[in-house]
Design an enzyme around this catalytic site. Structure first.
Site: not given
Length: 770
Positions: A497, A499, A514, A610
């Protein structure tokens, strides 16, 4: 017209006064605080109070007897919530809600009233009541008993009393008393089915009707009454003094039911008028898993099985755990690593997986020793039933011929020659260590001397020669360096979302870089969180952060490279290469170990927020949790937090949407959803599937409760017991109520087979409740 209005107003006022004649009126806008003189609302006589009382290091809200030491708690609101601090406030708001506001501003409802209240009263009966504007009762504490009944109070069909953890902690304990719809009043351990094998007290009134209720009168008369007001059983005879004497009926934390009396004139001690039994060993589960109950001077005492120690000394209910490491086992070789120790004259729950008939005790011992699956055996009169741990509901009964045969690891002896070898090795190790220390000091000296020259040389050649030591802290890179590492960000290997992830090379080491695409507030916050969180962690099941870049507006993170991509790719995108059952379960255990580290073993407790297959990375040998951008760090004295919704749809725990405090149990929920995906090798939501199978948790629940779990793994042949155990763990994890979800330590123990897995509750959102 005015006279009619006035008349109606007078009637309403009279009705309200009549409804509240035994209680003091508590008006809208009233409040209480633990630190103020007004910490509770008293009944007219001052006998009962509703408000704050201390528990542990904080305060909870409930009904208790005022001025009678020690404090006797009758009812507790939200009994499994954590105590609040001294800065909390209890409010009867102007819009008719009764709420508890924490010092952080979080609000929790005290009652389940669905309409706004107009007034409230603490009655002399011990009942706390909310009224509407007409004086009708909206809600009363008598309808929601915890562990105690007061005179005039009833326990209706379908209701139950649940014991407290201890005399000072009134959270949900180990035992329950249920008024069943079949007319029976029965005691069970918590988290067990309402069936005879689990009961340890019954009123023997089966078939008396589906609306039988338990009543307590002011004279100590405890009885069962049917719908025609016919007493079908007297539990106590009653007829005790009623003036200036109060009675309470309680299921105590030790599992026994007792009727207590207190003489208000004498102001002495509480007296036990009646008890459900004189044998304190009767309650099943008093000693927890792998513990058994013995009688010591007419009192119950708990002991652990051979080879076990108490999990929490002094807390019998927590059970016992092994005090030795289990050796690897191969069929036919187990007897070399284990011995059998017997505990005679015991009774246990028989949950055997294999039964051998017509054998003697020695034969039973040998059969268990030679079976790697056998961790204990119950021997009784020629019958040998092999068991897996844990054992539960154990108690010593002299008249019971059953012997518990427990497999215990053998401590390996060290002989004299081994001692000499160990001594030589110690000397060798010490010599090598001293030599190595000397070389290290020389190397450090050379590094200090040549430091500037080496760095200058590297800058001149514009090359990155980064030595990434195994325990090195994350290093700061320049943007130019990472451009070289990734060959100008040429090979993209993933996208999220915030990178994009690129493949890179530092020296001979593969890395993943990233790059945050948007330097927005949330992107910057994710970057800072990722560096702060993962920079303080070090665990074999957490991805390692090698470095980061804060060059101008560029924000990049450098990770170790995981060659097999994400768990999502392995499970969902390549059916032909999906791992087999045993491999999938080891993956689940590795993930659980990583989450457990974040929750309990890390220096600062971390909620990942998450957990999902896309954030689980894999290589040939290891499974690692990644992407800590949404993680939440808790302070040393903090166990929960309030924050906006974080995570991914489908994996987000229900409490995020209810504006409730967030704890580590939010990660447990996400893990449970992911565990279902690991079990079934499919996503949690598949809109192309038939409607009943589209939502995975609902389909699993339906198959589980209908005895059709074989559907869940398709053509793959999986041991039914192992499949059922994994599903039960997952269903516990996705319980709607966070307090019902196990800790990650408990989850790991259940997945490893080291802890019992009770029958899970049915999720309230599931079609199983239809």
């Amino acid at each position: 017209m005015a006279s009619i209005t006035c008349f109606l107003f007078l009637l309403a006022s009279a009705a309200l006064a009549k409804a509240q004649e035994t209680g003091l009126n508590i008006t809208l806008g009233s409040s209480l605080s633990p630190s103020a003189n007004s910490s509770s609302w008293l009944s007219p006589s001052g006998l009962y109070a509703f408000g704050f009382y201390p528990q542990g290091q904080g305060y909870v809200v409930g009904v208790f007897l005022a001025g009678i030491p020690p404090r006797t708690v009758i009812w507790t609101a939200n009994r499994d919530n954590l105590p609040v601090s001294v800065g909390a406030t209890l409010l009867f708001t102007n819009d008719g809600r009764l709420i508890l506001r924490s010092s952080q501003g979080q609000e929790t409802s005290i009652t389940s009233a669905t309409k706004s209240a107009y007034s409230a009263s603490m009655l002399d009966s011990g009942n706390f009541v909310l009224y509407d504007a007409k004086g009708s009762v909206l809600w009363e504490s008598f309808d929601y008993p915890t562990d105690t009944l007061l005179p005039t109070q009833r326990l209706l069909a379908g209701q139950q009393l649940i014991s407290s953890i201890s005399a000072t902690n009134h959270s949900t304990g180990l035992f329950r008393l249920k008024m069943q719809h079949d007319g029976n009043l029965i005691q069970y351990p918590v988290n067990t089915p309402d069936t005879a094998p689990y009961s340890y007290f019954t009123s023997w009134t089966y078939g008396a009707g589906d609306n039988v209720s338990l009543h307590l009168d002011v004279d100590g008369h405890l009885f069962l009454l049917n719908t025609t007001d016919y007493v079908i059983r007297n539990i106590t005879s009653g007829g005790l003094p009623a003036n200036s004497t109060i009675y309470i009926f309680r299921i105590d934390f030790d599992g026994l039911m007792r009727l207590y009396s207190y003489d208000l004139n004498q102001k002495g001690n509480w007296l036990v008028v009646w008890s459900s039994t004189i044998d304190e060993r009767d309650p099943k589960g008093l000693c927890g898993l792998n513990g058994f109950c013995v009688k010591n001077d007419q009192q119950a005492n708990c002991q652990c099985l051979p080879g076990f120690d108490f999990v929490e000394p002094g807390n019998w209910g927590a059970g016992c755990e092994r005090n030795f490491s289990a050796e690897s086992c191969k069929t036919g070789e187990a007897s070399a690593n284990y011995i059998i120790q017997a505990v005679d004259n015991t009774r246990w729950e028989d949950d055997s997986y294999s039964l051998i008939s017509s054998t003697d005790k020695d034969g039973c011992k040998q059969a268990c020793l030679e079976d790697c699956n056998c961790e204990a055996a119950l021997y009784n009169g020629g019958n040998c039933s092999k068991q897996r741990l844990p054992l539960r509901y154990g108690r010593i009964l002299i008249t019971n011929p059953t012997s518990a045969l427990i497999k215990v690891g053998i401590a390996k002896p060290v002989n004299a020659s081994q001692n000499k070898e160990i001594t030589r090795m110690d000397i060798l190790f010490l010599s090598v260590s001293l030599l190595a220390f000397g070389f290290i000091m020389m190397a450090i000296s050379l590094v200090i001397i040549c430091k500037n020259k080496v760095w200058t040389y590297r800058r001149i050649h514009n090359k990155i020669e980064v030595g990434l030591a195994k325990d090195q802290a994350p290093r700061l890179f320049t943007y130019a360096e990472l451009e070289l590492v990734t060959d100008s960000f040429r090979e993209q290997i993933g996208r999220g979302a915030f990178g994009t992830v690129y493949k890179g090379v530092i020296g001979e080491k593969m890395v993943a870089v990233k790059r945050l695409d948007k330097l927005l507030a949330e992107g910057e916050r994710e970057f800072q969180t990722e560096v702060e969180v993962i920079g303080r962690t070090h665990h074999r099941n957490l991805v390692r952060l090698l470095g980061y870049c804060t060059d101008g507006t560029n924000r990049l993170l450098v990770y170790e490279y995981m060659s097999n991509g994400s768990l999502a790719n392995v499970l969902f995108h390549s059916p032909e290469s999906q791992p087999l059952w045993d491999e999938r379960m080891e993956i689940a255990r590795d993930i659980a170990r990583g989450v457990l580290y974040l929750h309990e073993e890390c220096e600062t407790q971390i909620i990942h927020c998450d957990i999902k297959p896309q954030n689980i990375l894999m290589d040939e040998n290891r499974v690692k949790i990644s992407d800590f951008g949404l993680a939440k760090l808790l302070n040393a004295d903090q166990t929960r937090t309030f924050t906006g919704i974080r995570g991914t749809r489908g994996y987000v725990a229900p409490e995020w949407h209810r504006n409730q405090p967030i704890t580590v149990k939010a990660d447990v929920y996400s893990f449970g959803i992911m565990l279902l995906e690991i079990i079934c090798c499919r996503k949690s939501m598949e809109l192309d599937f038939p409607e009943r199978e589209a939502i995975l948790e609902e389909w699993v629940c339906e198959c589980f409760w209908n005895g059709e779990i074989g559907k869940l793994t398709g053509d793959e042949k999986v041991d039914e017991d192992e499949l059922k155990a994994a599903i039960k763990v997952a269903l516990w994890c996705i319980s709607d109520d966070p307090t019902l979800r196990p800790t990650m330590k408990r989850v790991l123990l259940m997945l490893e087979g080291s802890a019992q897995i009770p029958m899970p509750p049915i999720p309230s959102s599931s079609i199983c409740t239809d």
